[in-house]
Each structure stands twice: as C-alpha cells, then as structure tokens.
Design a protein around this motif. Structure first.
Motif, mmCIF file in Angstrom:
data_model
loop_
_atom_site.group_PDB
_atom_site.id
_atom_site.type_symbol
_atom_site.label_atom_id
_atom_site.label_comp_id
_atom_site.label_asym_id
_atom_site.label_seq_id
_atom_site.Cartn_x
_atom_site.Cartn_y
_atom_site.Cartn_z
ATOM 1 N N THR A 93 0.827 -1.199 0.000
ATOM 2 C CA THR A 93 0.000 0.000 0.000
ATOM 3 C C THR A 93 0.863 1.252 0.000
ATOM 4 O O THR A 93 0.597 2.210 -0.734
ATOM 5 N N THR A 96 2.366 1.761 -3.425
ATOM 6 C CA THR A 96 1.353 2.273 -4.350
ATOM 7 C C THR A 96 1.103 3.754 -4.107
ATOM 8 O O THR A 96 1.020 4.542 -5.060
ATOM 9 N N ASP A 97 0.983 4.143 -2.852
ATOM 10 C CA ASP A 97 0.750 5.554 -2.527
ATOM 11 C C ASP A 97 1.910 6.431 -2.988
ATOM 12 O O ASP A 97 1.704 7.521 -3.521
ATOM 13 N N THR A 99 3.995 5.774 -5.423
ATOM 14 C CA THR A 99 3.958 5.814 -6.879
ATOM 15 C C THR A 99 2.919 6.808 -7.364
ATOM 16 O O THR A 99 3.167 7.593 -8.287
ATOM 17 N N GLU A 100 1.752 6.804 -6.745
ATOM 18 C CA GLU A 100 0.699 7.747 -7.121
ATOM 19 C C GLU A 100 1.129 9.185 -6.846
ATOM 20 O O GLU A 100 0.858 10.083 -7.642
ATOM 21 N N ALA A 101 1.811 9.420 -5.737
ATOM 22 C CA ALA A 101 2.290 10.769 -5.410
ATOM 23 C C ALA A 101 3.312 11.234 -6.445
ATOM 24 O O ALA A 101 3.291 12.398 -6.863
ATOM 25 N N HIS A 102 4.175 10.350 -6.889
ATOM 26 C CA HIS A 102 5.167 10.708 -7.907
ATOM 27 C C HIS A 102 4.483 11.061 -9.231
ATOM 28 O O HIS A 102 4.904 11.978 -9.933
ATOM 29 N N LYS A 103 3.431 10.326 -9.566
ATOM 30 C CA LYS A 103 2.702 10.627 -10.791
ATOM 31 C C LYS A 103 2.072 12.022 -10.722
ATOM 32 O O LYS A 103 2.080 12.758 -11.702
ATOM 33 N N ILE A 104 1.527 12.371 -9.571
ATOM 34 C CA ILE A 104 0.922 13.691 -9.401
ATOM 35 C C ILE A 104 1.978 14.778 -9.503
ATOM 36 O O ILE A 104 1.770 15.795 -10.181
ATOM 37 N N ARG A 107 3.031 15.233 -13.098
ATOM 38 C CA ARG A 107 1.981 15.875 -13.870
ATOM 39 C C ARG A 107 1.983 17.392 -13.648
ATOM 40 O O ARG A 107 1.710 18.161 -14.550
#
Length: 109
Positions: A93, A96-97, A99-104, A107
């Motif tokens: 978890t 995943t969190d 990874t999602e923060a890096h994507k944001i 962006r």
C-alpha cells in the motif's frame, strides 16, 4: 523430545534457532524482516508437530498436556504469519501511494 530422539538431536534445533537469529540480524540491517518471520513460523510449526506427535503417540495416558503446548506454539506461529502478511500488505500500500504521489508531482511539473 519426541522429534529429537530424547534430546540426542537437540543440537540440530539449536542450529536452526541460530540460523533464525542470523536471519533476524540481517533483516534488521536491511529493514526487511520477512524471511526471519517465516523462519520463526517454521520453527513454531516444528514444535507443534513435535508436541502433537508426542501427544498422539502416547499410549494409555491420553490426559497429558502436550496438546496444550502444541496449541500454544501453533498460536504463536499463526500470529507471526498474520503479522508477516499484514506487514507485506502495508508495504504494498505504501509503495502504491508513493507511486501515485510521484505521478501527481510529475503531472504538475
């Protein structure tokens, strides 16, 4: 005593616990204790097998408390296995969190 032939093979169990100690030390250094926990579960289940086997193999006196020891060590092993899977889920978890923060962040750049 059932699994060690009345103690004559107890040296093997001492070596197995020594391996567990080394795995725990390496896990502490690396920050990953998964293998050490699984080794601990293996050792606990070995004790369960020994106590349960001793309880079943006893002739005549079925009122020994070996089954209680088997239940105790089995509970310890199950709790450790549960902690292992819980830690693994938390790590997944967290990854995943992150990874999602890096994507944001990418962006927004």
């Amino acid at each position: 005593m059932f699994l060690t032939d009345n103690g004559s093979a107890m040296w093997l169990y001492v070596i197995l616990w020594g391996v567990g100690a080394v795995l725990a030390l390496v896990g502490m250094i690396r920050g990953k204790a998964g293998l050490a926990i699984l080794w601990y579960v293996f050792l606990m289940l070995t004790w369960v097998a020994g106590y349960f086997g001793a309880w079943v193999a006893q002739e005549g006196d079925r009122y020994t408390r070996a089954w209680m020891s088997a239940a105790l060590y089995g509970g310890n092993g199950i709790n450790a296995l549960g902690a292992f899977y819980l830690m693994r889920r938390i790590d997944e978890t967290r990854a995943t969190d992150i990874t999602e923060a890096h994507k944001i962040v990418r962006r927004d750049e």
